[in-house]
Design a protein around this motif. Structure first.
Motif, PDB file in Angstrom:
ATOM      1  N   UNK A   3       2.001 -16.177   3.096  1.00 24.39           N
ATOM      2  CA  UNK A   3       1.875 -14.724   3.238  1.00 24.39           C
ATOM      3  C   UNK A   3       1.416 -14.127   1.913  1.00 24.39           C
ATOM      4  N   UNK A   4       0.606 -13.085   1.978  1.00 17.61           N
ATOM      5  CA  UNK A   4       0.132 -12.471   0.718  1.00 17.61           C
ATOM      6  C   UNK A   4       1.281 -11.790  -0.032  1.00 17.61           C
ATOM      7  N   UNK A   5       1.391 -12.089  -1.304  1.00 17.76           N
ATOM      8  CA  UNK A   5       2.444 -11.504  -2.131  1.00 17.76           C
ATOM      9  C   UNK A   5       2.202 -10.021  -2.385  1.00 17.76           C
ATOM     10  N   UNK A   6       0.962  -9.601  -2.237  1.00 21.82           N
ATOM     11  CA  UNK A   6       0.579  -8.218  -2.556  1.00 21.82           C
ATOM     12  C   UNK A   6       1.394  -7.201  -1.752  1.00 21.82           C
ATOM     13  N   UNK A   7       1.769  -7.537  -0.529  1.00 20.34           N
ATOM     14  CA  UNK A   7       2.602  -6.664   0.299  1.00 20.34           C
ATOM     15  C   UNK A   7       3.909  -6.352  -0.417  1.00 20.34           C
ATOM     16  N   UNK A   8       4.555  -7.375  -0.931  1.00 16.51           N
ATOM     17  CA  UNK A   8       5.854  -7.199  -1.571  1.00 16.51           C
ATOM     18  C   UNK A   8       5.714  -6.534  -2.941  1.00 16.51           C
ATOM     19  N   UNK A   9       4.616  -6.800  -3.610  1.00 11.58           N
ATOM     20  CA  UNK A   9       4.357  -6.123  -4.878  1.00 11.58           C
ATOM     21  C   UNK A   9       4.193  -4.614  -4.650  1.00 11.58           C
ATOM     22  N   UNK A  10       3.414  -4.248  -3.656  1.00  9.33           N
ATOM     23  CA  UNK A  10       3.232  -2.825  -3.344  1.00  9.33           C
ATOM     24  C   UNK A  10       4.541  -2.183  -2.904  1.00  9.33           C
ATOM     25  N   UNK A  11       5.343  -2.923  -2.143  1.00  8.50           N
ATOM     26  CA  UNK A  11       6.635  -2.390  -1.692  1.00  8.50           C
ATOM     27  C   UNK A  11       7.568  -2.158  -2.879  1.00  8.50           C
ATOM     28  N   UNK A  12       7.489  -3.032  -3.873  1.00 10.76           N
ATOM     29  CA  UNK A  12       8.278  -2.859  -5.100  1.00 10.76           C
ATOM     30  C   UNK A  12       7.963  -1.515  -5.758  1.00 10.76           C
ATOM     31  N   UNK A  13       6.701  -1.127  -5.747  1.00  5.10           N
ATOM     32  CA  UNK A  13       6.308   0.135  -6.377  1.00  5.10           C
ATOM     33  C   UNK A  13       6.580   1.347  -5.488  1.00  5.10           C
ATOM     34  N   UNK A  14       6.773   1.141  -4.188  1.00  2.00           N
ATOM     35  CA  UNK A  14       7.128   2.238  -3.290  1.00  2.00           C
ATOM     36  C   UNK A  14       8.594   2.640  -3.473  1.00  2.00           C
ATOM     37  N   UNK A  15       9.447   1.651  -3.691  1.00  2.00           N
ATOM     38  CA  UNK A  15      10.887   1.919  -3.773  1.00  2.00           C
ATOM     39  C   UNK A  15      11.279   2.890  -4.882  1.00  2.00           C
ATOM     40  N   UNK A  16      10.752   2.766  -6.101  1.00  2.00           N
ATOM     41  CA  UNK A  16      11.140   3.750  -7.126  1.00  2.00           C
ATOM     42  C   UNK A  16      10.753   5.178  -6.752  1.00  2.00           C
TER      43      UNK A  16
END
Length: 187
Positions: A92-105
Motif C-alpha cells: 500500500x502507498x505510504x503517502x496516504x498515511x503521511x498525508x493523514x499524519x499532517x491532517x491530524x494536527x
C-alpha cells in the motif's frame, strides 16, 4: 487483557472522529482500489493497535485483533491474518498515511496549540534522541558495539505544536552533541 485494551482502543478511535478525513485521503490516493476486503482503514487500525499495545510481530497484531472481532465492527475495521498484514504493509502507498499524519494536527490544533505561548514570545523547542537497535546479520552497516547494531534518531520537537520539526538519522555511535549540530545544519 487484550479485550480491555481493544475496548479502550475502540473508544479512543471513535473519540478521534477522523474517519471522514481518512476516507477522503483514501479516495485521493486510491489506496483501496485493488484491496480484496482489507481496507486502508482496517490497516490503519491494525497499525495503531500495534503501536498502542506494543505488539512486536504481525502475529501479535493479528491475534490481538481477532480476539475482539465484535469490538472492531463498531469502528468499521476488520482483523486480518499476518500474511495479509505483511502484504498490505509492503504494497500500500505510504503517502496516504503521511498525508493523514499532517491532517491530524489541523484537526486537533485547538487542543494542542498554545501550551507555552502564554509564557514565551518565541517558539520553544526540545532536543531528544533515541537509539533503535538493529540486527547485525541484516544490517551490517549499523555496527554499534561488539555484538549490537543500531541507528540513532535525533529529533527537534516544537513544544507548542507537539510535532517534530527536524529528524536526523545517524549511526548509533554518534553522540547527542554531534547529533544536535547536524540538526542545526539541517535547519
Amino acid at each position: 487483557m487484550q479485550r480491555a485494551t481493544i475496548s479502550m482502543f475502540a473508544h479512543l478511535v471513535q473519540s478521534m472522529g477522523c474517519k471522514l478525513e481518512f476516507q477522503h485521503l483514501v479516495n485521493k490516493h486510491q489506496s483501496d482500489k485493488a484491496s480484496k476486503g482489507f481496507s486502508s482503514w482496517s490497516q490503519f487500525i491494525a497499525m495503531l493497535f500495534c503501536q498502542l499495545t506494543g505488539a512486536e510481530s504481525l502475529k501479535e497484531i493479528s491475534d490481538g485483533l481477532f480476539s475482539s472481532l465484535g469490538k472492531l465492527n463498531h469502528i468499521g475495521a476488520k482483523a486480518a491474518c499476518r500474511s495479509t498484514l505483511g502484504y498490505v504493509n509492503q504494497n500500500r502507498p505510504y503517502k496516504l498515511y503521511e498525508d493523514f499524519y499532517y491532517v491530524l494536527p489541523d484537526k486537533f490544533r485547538h487542543e494542542i496549540q498554545g501550551r507555552l505561548s502564554e509564557r514565551f514570545t518565541k517558539p520553544v523547542y526540545s532536543l531528544d534522541s533515541t537509539t533503535i537497535s538493529l540486527c547485525l546479520r541484516l544490517f551490517e552497516w549499523a555496527h554499534h558495539r561488539r555484538r549490537k547494531g543500531g541507528i540513532k534518531l535525533h529529533t527537534l520537537l516544537n513544544n507548542d505544536l507537539c510535532l517534530p520539526e527536524v529528524i536526523v538519522e545517524t549511526p548509533a555511535k554518534v553522540s547527542d552533541i554531534k547529533g544536535a549540530k547536524s540538526i542545526l545544519e539541517n535547519i
